[in-house]
Design a protein around this motif. Structure first.
Motif, PDB file in Angstrom:
ATOM      1  N   ILE A 185       0.828  -1.209   0.000  1.00  0.00           N
ATOM      2  CA  ILE A 185       0.000   0.000   0.000  1.00  0.00           C
ATOM      3  C   ILE A 185       0.865   1.262   0.000  1.00  0.00           C
ATOM      4  CG2 ILE A 185      -1.620   1.350   1.398  1.00  0.00           C
ATOM      5  CD1 ILE A 185      -2.945  -0.905  -0.111  1.00  0.00           C
ATOM      6  N   ASP A 188       2.025   1.446  -3.558  1.00  0.00           N
ATOM      7  CA  ASP A 188       0.914   1.523  -4.515  1.00  0.00           C
ATOM      8  C   ASP A 188      -0.377   1.711  -3.724  1.00  0.00           C
ATOM      9  OD1 ASP A 188      -0.858   1.331  -6.593  1.00  0.00           O
ATOM     10  OD2 ASP A 188      -0.504  -0.796  -7.010  1.00  0.00           O
ATOM     11  N   PRO A 189      -0.686   2.952  -3.313  1.00  0.00           N
ATOM     12  CA  PRO A 189      -1.816   3.222  -2.421  1.00  0.00           C
ATOM     13  C   PRO A 189      -3.171   2.745  -2.929  1.00  0.00           C
ATOM     14  CG  PRO A 189      -0.398   5.143  -2.600  1.00  0.00           C
ATOM     15  CD  PRO A 189       0.064   4.177  -3.640  1.00  0.00           C
ATOM     16  N   GLU A 190      -3.285   2.514  -4.233  1.00  0.00           N
ATOM     17  CA  GLU A 190      -4.563   2.081  -4.777  1.00  0.00           C
ATOM     18  C   GLU A 190      -4.511   0.638  -5.272  1.00  0.00           C
ATOM     19  OE1 GLU A 190      -5.880   4.923  -7.677  1.00  0.00           O
ATOM     20  OE2 GLU A 190      -6.014   6.549  -6.208  1.00  0.00           O
ATOM     21  N   ASN A 191      -3.612  -0.143  -4.689  1.00  0.00           N
ATOM     22  CA  ASN A 191      -3.510  -1.551  -5.082  1.00  0.00           C
ATOM     23  C   ASN A 191      -4.759  -2.308  -4.638  1.00  0.00           C
ATOM     24  OD1 ASN A 191      -2.630  -4.552  -4.447  1.00  0.00           O
ATOM     25  ND2 ASN A 191      -1.200  -3.763  -5.976  1.00  0.00           N
ATOM     26  N   GLU A 192      -5.520  -2.776  -5.595  1.00  0.00           N
ATOM     27  CA  GLU A 192      -6.839  -3.359  -5.323  1.00  0.00           C
ATOM     28  C   GLU A 192      -6.758  -4.592  -4.422  1.00  0.00           C
ATOM     29  OE1 GLU A 192     -10.828  -4.659  -7.889  1.00  0.00           O
ATOM     30  OE2 GLU A 192      -8.910  -4.335  -8.913  1.00  0.00           O
ATOM     31  N   MET A 195      -5.633  -3.703  -0.793  1.00  0.00           N
ATOM     32  CA  MET A 195      -6.717  -3.001  -0.101  1.00  0.00           C
ATOM     33  C   MET A 195      -7.788  -3.995   0.341  1.00  0.00           C
ATOM     34  SD  MET A 195      -7.107   0.369  -2.550  1.00  0.00           S
ATOM     35  CE  MET A 195      -8.441   1.112  -1.586  1.00  0.00           C
ATOM     36  N   ARG A 214     -12.113   0.866   4.800  1.00  0.00           N
ATOM     37  CA  ARG A 214     -11.277   0.304   3.753  1.00  0.00           C
ATOM     38  C   ARG A 214     -12.098  -0.159   2.547  1.00  0.00           C
ATOM     39  NH1 ARG A 214      -6.868  -2.672   7.742  1.00  0.00           N
ATOM     40  NH2 ARG A 214      -5.331  -1.005   7.601  1.00  0.00           N
ATOM     41  N   LYS A 217     -13.468   2.868   0.520  1.00  0.00           N
ATOM     42  CA  LYS A 217     -12.463   3.441  -0.377  1.00  0.00           C
ATOM     43  C   LYS A 217     -12.235   2.535  -1.582  1.00  0.00           C
ATOM     44  CE  LYS A 217      -7.709   5.180  -0.546  1.00  0.00           C
ATOM     45  NZ  LYS A 217      -6.463   5.427   0.225  1.00  0.00           N
ATOM     46  N   LEU A 218     -12.179   1.226  -1.313  1.00  0.00           N
ATOM     47  CA  LEU A 218     -11.936   0.268  -2.379  1.00  0.00           C
ATOM     48  C   LEU A 218     -13.062   0.291  -3.416  1.00  0.00           C
ATOM     49  CD1 LEU A 218     -10.380  -2.065  -3.661  1.00  0.00           C
ATOM     50  CD2 LEU A 218     -11.415  -3.602  -1.974  1.00  0.00           C
ATOM     51  N   LEU A 221     -12.967   3.305  -5.695  1.00  0.00           N
ATOM     52  CA  LEU A 221     -11.958   3.188  -6.736  1.00  0.00           C
ATOM     53  C   LEU A 221     -12.302   2.102  -7.745  1.00  0.00           C
ATOM     54  CD1 LEU A 221      -8.758   3.470  -4.510  1.00  0.00           C
ATOM     55  CD2 LEU A 221      -9.538   5.160  -6.185  1.00  0.00           C
ATOM     56  N   TYR A 222     -12.896   1.009  -7.250  1.00  0.00           N
ATOM     57  CA  TYR A 222     -13.193  -0.148  -8.094  1.00  0.00           C
ATOM     58  C   TYR A 222     -14.650  -0.578  -7.870  1.00  0.00           C
ATOM     59  CZ  TYR A 222      -8.085  -0.188  -8.053  1.00  0.00           C
ATOM     60  OH  TYR A 222      -6.760   0.173  -8.149  1.00  0.00           O
TER      61      TYR A 222
END
Length: 273
Positions: A185, A188-192, A195, A214, A217-218, A221-222
């Motif tokens: 994280i 890569d703070p947005e690693n699916e 996360m 968590r 946020k996930l 993003l996704y």
């Protein structure tokens, strides 16, 4: 697919059965910066299988022929072809531990990053399905061995690092896995995947507010990550926010028409209503 996770409810990948069986102190200690210890994974084969090798009669006949072909193979290339066919046969039958043995043959006869990753992936799947603790640990150790070989060649392979991290959760040093997820994280703070894994760990530790944070946020993003949408609903339910939980479960029903998913979500909705 969400189906496998729901049917096994925290199993392989995917590991929810494994994760929920861990002591809660494992992730409560996530806050404490516990120092990780080095591990030395053995290359010995697991002492037992997570599943029986037995197949349906017609498939068993094919498997027996392929095993004999491996035994009498005249060269490495042919033995690899037969081992690959056997592995695919076992994977189709959802017998990942048996498949892993033959992919390991390929990885040993034709060493390289692609084959090491393939061996690690299948041992990881077998690890996720294993119900026996001893077998689970042995399969996890094999997965770690191959993922570590991959990472020696490609330190930035985050998929391998994510899976490697999750296998540490069944060891005497689960914090090593948690620290690895944190490292992912950080880089890569947005690693699916990382996360998602951290969200699951928050659920396991009873930190449902953090799990909501968590997974929220996930899913922002996704939004098509149905697994995250489902567990966000479960997390909302755990903190007593039934309205939000209901919204999530209805959303999951719209995202995945699989009958197993629909039935599981309906069971949650019936508890709310």
């Amino acid at each position: 697919m969400l189906r496998t996770r729901i049917i096994l409810f925290f199993s392989a990948a995917l590991l929810v059965v494994l994760i929920f069986s861990l002591p809660r102190v494992v992730v409560d200690n996530e806050k404490n910066g516990i120092e990780s210890a080095e591990t030395n994974p053995s290359t010995e084969a697991p002492s037992g299988d997570a599943h029986s090798d037995e197949l349906q009669p017609e498939l068993q006949e094919q498997a027996d022929k392929l095993k004999e072909n491996i035994r009498v193979a005249e060269n490495i290339e042919k033995s690899i072809i037969f081992a690959d066919s056997l592995a695919r046969l076992y994977i189709e039958a959802n017998k990942f531990d048996s498949a892993a043995k033959f992919i390991e043959i390929i990885a040993d006869k034709a060493p390289g990053e692609a084959n090491w990753l393939r061996a690690g992936d299948v041992y990881y799947d077998a690890y996720g399905f294993a119900m026996d603790r001893q077998k689970q640990e042995a399969l996890g150790e094999k997965a770690r061995f191959y993922f570590n070989k991959v990472l020696e060649q490609s330190p930035d392979n985050l998929e391998a690092k994510n899976k490697l991290a999750m296998t540490y959760l069944s060891t005497s040093n689960p914090m090593q896995g948690i620290m690895m997820l944190r490292e992912i994280i950080e880089n890569d703070p947005e690693n699916e995947q990382a996360m998602f894994n951290l969200g699951i760990l928050s659920m396991q530790s009873g930190q449902h507010d953090k799990a909501v944070e968590r997974f929220s946020k996930l899913t922002q993003l996704y939004p098509n990550n149905t697994q995250a949408q489902f567990f966000l609903g479960v997390s909302y339910l755990e903190i007593g926010n039934k309205e939000k939980a209901k919204e999530q479960f209805i959303l999951v029903k719209s995202l995945d028409s699989d009958p197993a998913v629909q039935a599981t979500v309906d069971s949650y909705l019936s508890e709310i209503e």
